[in-house]
Every structure is written in structure tokens, then in C-alpha cells.
Design a protein around this motif. Structure first.
Motif, short mmCIF file in Angstrom:
data_model
loop_
_atom_site.label_atom_id
_atom_site.label_comp_id
_atom_site.label_asym_id
_atom_site.label_seq_id
_atom_site.Cartn_x
_atom_site.Cartn_y
_atom_site.Cartn_z
N PRO A 55 6.41 4.30 2.18
CA PRO A 55 6.39 5.75 2.42
C PRO A 55 5.53 6.47 1.37
CG PRO A 55 8.64 4.92 2.49
CD PRO A 55 7.78 3.81 2.00
N PRO A 56 4.73 7.42 1.79
CA PRO A 56 3.86 8.12 0.85
C PRO A 56 4.64 8.96 -0.16
CG PRO A 56 3.74 9.14 2.99
CD PRO A 56 4.58 7.91 3.15
N MET A 57 4.05 9.17 -1.31
CA MET A 57 4.62 10.01 -2.35
C MET A 57 3.98 11.40 -2.32
SD MET A 57 6.88 8.09 -3.76
CE MET A 57 7.29 8.93 -5.28
N ILE A 58 3.24 11.69 -1.28
CA ILE A 58 2.55 12.96 -1.12
C ILE A 58 3.37 13.84 -0.20
CG2 ILE A 58 0.46 14.07 -0.28
CD1 ILE A 58 -1.02 11.49 -0.92
N VAL A 61 0.84 -1.19 0.00
CA VAL A 61 0.00 0.00 0.00
C VAL A 61 0.88 1.24 0.00
CG1 VAL A 61 -1.74 1.25 1.32
CG2 VAL A 61 -1.76 -1.25 1.30
N VAL A 62 0.48 2.23 -0.79
CA VAL A 62 1.17 3.52 -0.79
C VAL A 62 0.17 4.62 -1.15
CG1 VAL A 62 1.97 3.38 -3.20
CG2 VAL A 62 3.23 4.77 -1.56
N ARG A 63 0.31 5.75 -0.49
CA ARG A 63 -0.46 6.94 -0.86
C ARG A 63 0.38 7.72 -1.86
NH1 ARG A 63 -5.02 8.03 1.88
NH2 ARG A 63 -5.40 6.78 3.73
N PRO A 113 -4.89 13.27 -4.53
CA PRO A 113 -4.36 12.13 -3.78
C PRO A 113 -5.05 10.82 -4.19
CG PRO A 113 -5.72 13.52 -2.37
CD PRO A 113 -5.62 14.20 -3.69
N VAL A 114 -4.24 9.76 -4.26
CA VAL A 114 -4.76 8.42 -4.57
C VAL A 114 -4.16 7.42 -3.60
CG1 VAL A 114 -5.19 8.87 -7.02
CG2 VAL A 114 -2.97 7.97 -6.30
N TYR A 115 -4.78 6.27 -3.55
CA TYR A 115 -4.38 5.16 -2.69
C TYR A 115 -4.10 3.99 -3.62
CZ TYR A 115 -4.89 2.12 1.45
OH TYR A 115 -4.69 1.24 2.49
N VAL A 116 -2.87 3.46 -3.59
CA VAL A 116 -2.45 2.39 -4.50
C VAL A 116 -2.27 1.11 -3.69
CG1 VAL A 116 -0.73 1.65 -6.17
CG2 VAL A 116 -1.26 4.09 -5.93
N SER A 143 0.11 7.86 -14.66
CA SER A 143 0.94 8.94 -14.09
C SER A 143 0.86 8.96 -12.57
CB SER A 143 0.54 10.30 -14.66
OG SER A 143 0.73 10.33 -16.04
N VAL A 144 0.99 7.77 -11.99
CA VAL A 144 0.98 7.62 -10.53
C VAL A 144 2.38 7.17 -10.09
CG1 VAL A 144 0.00 6.35 -8.59
CG2 VAL A 144 -1.48 7.05 -10.48
N PRO A 145 3.12 8.05 -9.41
CA PRO A 145 4.45 7.66 -8.93
C PRO A 145 4.38 6.80 -7.68
CG PRO A 145 3.99 9.91 -8.28
CD PRO A 145 2.81 9.45 -9.10
N VAL A 146 5.28 5.85 -7.58
CA VAL A 146 5.42 5.02 -6.38
C VAL A 146 6.90 4.89 -6.07
CG1 VAL A 146 3.28 3.70 -6.75
CG2 VAL A 146 5.42 2.86 -7.71
N PRO A 147 7.25 4.66 -4.81
CA PRO A 147 8.67 4.48 -4.49
C PRO A 147 9.21 3.20 -5.12
CG PRO A 147 7.30 4.17 -2.53
CD PRO A 147 6.39 4.57 -3.64
N GLY A 148 10.50 3.20 -5.41
CA GLY A 148 11.13 2.00 -5.99
C GLY A 148 10.97 0.78 -5.11
N THR A 149 10.91 0.98 -3.80
CA THR A 149 10.75 -0.14 -2.88
C THR A 149 9.41 -0.84 -3.10
OG1 THR A 149 9.81 1.31 -1.18
CG2 THR A 149 12.19 0.89 -1.09
#
Length: 103
Positions: free
Chosen positions: A99-102, A5-7, A14-17, A72-78
Motif C-alpha cells: 500500500p502506498p504511503m502517499i 514495491v511501494v510508492r 513522491p518516490v518509488y521504492v 527519510s522515506v517511510p514504508v509500511p511495516g509489511t
């Protein structure tokens, strides 16, 4: 089934992935939701659901990467690395918040 899960954000909203590896189905999955805090529990809005996108090969981690890029939703590499690891190890019953991308 693993669950990561990541915000994040999409077009400044804001989105929830949620994504992971589904061990019984031997496939990956991806869901992108509008920010659930902006809606009641009965009014959540799904932006993307992998089970509704049969064009992609959900046994390939690149399908998750490509779908997120198209949205076009960024997420951390982890996030991507952890999902790929779950698939290789056939890991289930695993939850990880990234960790959130917000800002």
C-alpha cells in the motif's frame, strides 16, 4: 530475486521504492527512485542504490531499515517484514506491491 514495491514520499516529493532479496547473491537490495511518472522512461532519476553503498551489510535487514531512515522515506511495516521473510525462506521470483504511503 524477490521484489517489493511501494510508492512513498521524501521531502514532500513522491518516490518509488524497490527492495528485496537476491537469492543468487544471498543479499538484500534497495533502490529509491524519483517518481517515475514525473519523468520519461529514459530520464528516471535514482536517489539511492544499495549496490553503490558498500558501507552497509546487505545481508542484514537493518541495512534496508537504516538506509530508508537516513533518506527519510517511510514504508509500511509489511514492506520490511516481507523482505525479511523472503530472506529467511530464500524466496525468489516473487513480486509484491505494498500500500502506498502517499495520501
Amino acid at each position: 530475486m524477490s521484489r517489493h514495491v511501494v510508492r512513498s514520499v521524501r521531502q514532500d516529493a513522491p518516490v518509488y521504492v524497490v527492495a528485496g532479496y537476491d537469492r543468487p547473491l544471498h543479499s538484500l537490495y534497495l533502490q529509491v527512485w524519483e517518481d517515475p511518472d514525473a519523468h520519461s522512461r529514459l530520464d528516471n532519476v535514482v536517489i539511492y542504490a544499495s549496490h553503490l553503498d558498500p558501507r552497509r551489510d546487505w545481508s542484514d535487514i537493518d541495512s534496508v531499515v537504516d538506509a530508508l531512515a537516513a533518506l527519510s522515506v517511510p514504508v509500511p511495516g509489511t514492506f520490511i517484514d516481507a523482505i525479511a521473510e523472503d530472506q529467511v525462506l530464500r524466496r525468489g521470483n516473487h513480486l509484491r506491491c505494498h500500500p502506498p504511503m502517499i495520501a
